[in-house]
Each structure stands twice: as structure tokens, then as C-alpha cells.
Scaffold this motif. Structure first.
Motif, short mmCIF file in Angstrom:
data_model
loop_
_atom_site.label_atom_id
_atom_site.label_comp_id
_atom_site.label_asym_id
_atom_site.label_seq_id
_atom_site.Cartn_x
_atom_site.Cartn_y
_atom_site.Cartn_z
N ALA A 24 73.16 13.38 60.03
CA ALA A 24 73.07 14.89 59.19
C ALA A 24 73.81 16.13 59.80
O ALA A 24 74.27 16.78 59.90
N THR A 25 73.71 16.08 61.57
CA THR A 25 73.54 17.06 61.87
C THR A 25 75.29 16.88 62.30
O THR A 25 75.64 18.56 62.22
N ILE A 26 76.06 16.71 62.04
CA ILE A 26 77.40 16.16 62.54
C ILE A 26 78.06 17.67 61.44
O ILE A 26 78.42 18.39 62.77
N PRO A 27 78.25 18.02 60.41
CA PRO A 27 79.02 19.19 59.76
C PRO A 27 78.06 20.25 60.33
O PRO A 27 79.11 21.11 60.41
N HIS A 28 77.14 20.08 60.46
CA HIS A 28 76.33 21.69 61.51
C HIS A 28 76.70 21.94 63.00
O HIS A 28 76.55 22.85 63.39
N VAL A 29 76.58 21.24 63.44
CA VAL A 29 77.27 21.10 65.04
C VAL A 29 78.65 21.34 65.80
O VAL A 29 78.65 22.11 66.92
N LEU A 30 79.07 20.78 64.86
CA LEU A 30 80.34 20.13 65.50
C LEU A 30 81.94 21.25 65.09
O LEU A 30 81.41 21.67 64.15
N ARG A 31 82.70 21.56 65.88
CA ARG A 31 83.47 22.34 65.75
C ARG A 31 84.93 21.25 65.66
O ARG A 31 85.03 20.08 66.30
N PRO A 32 86.30 22.10 64.92
CA PRO A 32 87.68 20.99 65.13
C PRO A 32 87.90 20.73 66.12
O PRO A 32 88.38 19.72 66.60
N GLU A 33 87.53 21.52 67.44
CA GLU A 33 88.13 21.80 68.82
C GLU A 33 87.04 20.33 69.38
O GLU A 33 87.88 20.21 70.83
N ASP A 34 86.52 19.81 69.04
CA ASP A 34 85.15 19.39 70.52
C ASP A 34 85.86 18.70 70.78
O ASP A 34 86.51 17.32 69.73
N VAL A 35 85.43 17.86 71.76
CA VAL A 35 85.55 16.41 73.02
C VAL A 35 84.03 16.14 72.76
O VAL A 35 83.20 16.56 73.84
N ALA A 99 80.72 18.39 73.71
CA ALA A 99 79.28 18.16 72.80
C ALA A 99 78.81 16.43 72.55
O ALA A 99 79.71 15.68 73.13
N VAL A 100 78.05 16.34 73.55
CA VAL A 100 77.24 14.97 73.39
C VAL A 100 76.13 14.02 72.27
O VAL A 100 75.24 15.08 72.24
N TYR A 101 76.07 13.25 72.00
CA TYR A 101 75.28 12.54 71.03
C TYR A 101 75.35 11.74 71.61
O TYR A 101 75.18 10.81 72.13
N MET A 102 73.60 11.31 71.42
CA MET A 102 72.62 10.66 72.93
C MET A 102 71.34 10.24 71.93
O MET A 102 70.83 10.89 71.25
N ASP A 103 71.63 8.10 71.23
CA ASP A 103 70.71 7.48 70.77
C ASP A 103 71.30 6.70 71.64
O ASP A 103 71.66 5.03 71.21
N LEU A 104 69.24 6.09 72.67
CA LEU A 104 69.36 5.45 73.69
C LEU A 104 68.29 4.64 72.88
O LEU A 104 67.31 5.04 73.43
N SER A 105 68.15 3.90 73.07
CA SER A 105 67.39 2.52 72.80
C SER A 105 66.41 2.69 74.18
O SER A 105 66.65 2.55 75.39
N GLY A 106 65.09 3.18 73.61
CA GLY A 106 63.80 3.06 74.64
C GLY A 106 63.37 4.34 74.84
O GLY A 106 62.81 4.49 76.11
N LEU A 107 64.51 5.68 74.70
CA LEU A 107 63.95 6.57 75.01
C LEU A 107 63.65 7.11 73.74
O LEU A 107 63.85 9.08 74.36
N VAL A 126 75.20 18.40 84.94
CA VAL A 126 77.05 17.78 85.36
C VAL A 126 78.01 18.16 84.24
O VAL A 126 79.00 18.25 84.91
N VAL A 127 77.76 17.76 83.02
CA VAL A 127 78.50 17.26 82.07
C VAL A 127 79.17 19.30 81.53
O VAL A 127 79.86 19.34 81.22
N ALA A 128 78.30 19.77 81.66
CA ALA A 128 78.07 21.33 80.45
C ALA A 128 78.15 21.27 79.56
O ALA A 128 79.07 22.09 79.24
N PRO A 129 78.17 20.36 78.78
CA PRO A 129 78.55 20.29 76.98
C PRO A 129 77.86 21.48 76.32
O PRO A 129 76.79 22.30 76.92
N ARG A 130 78.76 22.16 75.63
CA ARG A 130 77.88 23.41 74.39
C ARG A 130 76.70 23.05 73.78
O ARG A 130 75.44 23.63 73.56
#
Ligand SMILES: C[S@@+](CC[C@H](N)C(=O)[O-])C[C@H]1O[C@@H](n2cnc3c(N)ncnc32)[C@H](O)[C@@H]1O
Length: 157
Positions: A24-35, A99-107, A126-130
Motif C-alpha cells: 500500500a505504500t507504493i503510490p505514496h512513497v515512489l516517484r516516477p523517476e525512482d530507481v 528507493a529500497v523495498y525490504m521484505d526478508l523472511s526472518g527479519l 552505503v547505498v544511500a537511498p532516499r
């Protein structure tokens, strides 16, 4: 030893509980230019949703079987096998992830909270995403109980 430098990064963290909130966050968080990088993509269901909202998206998972299935299910989306803890491999991708989406089993549970916070700080430095969006009910509970003191100069301790 940890010091102030690790907290000077500007990455925002968004904690979600469950896959519905995560998506559900996707339309609120992402911008069209995001990598966008998704770590823990499994069969690529969320990666495909991210691809519809961002400039470019790479779905990754430590499981080669998951990546193979994701490629079959979403041939229009790019996937790669990658361990989210292997920051060297993430940097070697050579992409300016915003932008990083993180969904790791166990965490996502309480036992994994310290490891998750360490991993989030590492991505921030290290990656320094927004922004990093994380699926972790434990982090969401923790964040809800945190308050940043309003004015630093008022703090006397
Ligand atoms: C709940 S599933 C992800 C579901 C997916 N994000 C979605 O929205 O459909 C969690 C995934 O994390 C992956 N995973 C666990 N540890 C990992 C690691 N260290 N690096 C990358 N992926 C990992 C698992 O292989 C699994 O596919």
C-alpha cells in the motif's frame, strides 16, 4: 564503535506490518523517476507493482529458485539472485538506487529487530537511498514508541 557519523545519513525508513501495508505504500512513497531495489522479492509480486510506478526496478532474492520463478511469472521485470547482507554485491550492481523495498523472511519479527536495524543503517550509509520501506511489524511497533525530542538544544543530558 558506533559514533554520530552513522546517524548523519538522510535516508527515511518506513515500517509496515504485513504485505498489504508493504504494498500500500507504493503510490505514496515512489516517484516516477525512482530507481528501486527490492530485497526479498520471492516470486516478484511486489516487484511487478513497483515496476508500474518507478523509472526502473530490480527484484532480488537470496533464493535462486524464487528468482527463476519470478522471471517466469513476470518476464517484463528484471530479477537477480542476491543476498541482501552482501552490500558489496549490491554496490557492484552499479545502480543509483533511490528507493529500497525490504521484505526478508526472518527479519520481520522481534528476534530479528537488532539485525534489521543494523542492516537498515548499512543500506543508509552505503547505498544511500532516499527511502527504505521495510516489512517488519516489530520495527513498526518500535518506531511507534519512539519520539524525537523536539529541540536538540533543550536536551541537557
Ligand atoms: C515474505 S518473502 C518476500 C515476499 C515478496 N516481497 C512479496 O511481496 O511478494 C521473503 C523472502 O526473503 C528472502 N530472503 C530471506 N533472506 C534473504 C537474504 N539474506 N537476502 C535476500 N533475500 C532473502 C526469502 O528467500 C523469501 O523469498
Amino acid at each position: 564503535m558506533a559514533n554520530d557519523n552513522q546517524f548523519r545519513a538522510r535516508t527515511a525508513f518506513v515500517a509496515t506490518r504485513g504485505v498489504r501495508e508493504y504494498r500500500a505504500t507504493i503510490p505514496h512513497v515512489l516517484r516516477p523517476e525512482d530507481v528501486v531495489l527490492e530485497v526479498g522479492c520471492e516470486w516478484g509480486t511486489t516487484t511487478a507493482l513497483l515496476a508500474g510506478r518507478a523509472g526502473s526496478v530490480l527484484g532480488t532474492d537470496v533464493s535462486r529458485e524464487c528468482v527463476a520463478r519470478a522471471r517466469v511469472m513476470h518476464p517484463e521485470v528484471e530479477f537477480a539472485a542476491l543476498d541482501a547482507f552482501d552490500l558489496r554485491a549490491v554496490l557492484d550492481l552499479g545502480r543509483p538506487f533511490t528507493a529500497v523495498y525490504m521484505d526478508l523472511s526472518g527479519l520481520s519479527g522481534y528476534r530479528g529487530l537488532l539485525d534489521l536495524v543494523a542492516l537498515l543503517n548499512a543500506y543508509s550509509a552505503v547505498v544511500a537511498p532516499r527511502v527504505v520501506v521495510v516489512k517488519s511489524g516489530a520495527l513498526k511497533d518500535f518506531a511507534r514508541r519512539c519520539t524525537a525530542w523536539p529541540a536538540e538544544e533543550e536536551a541537557t543530558c
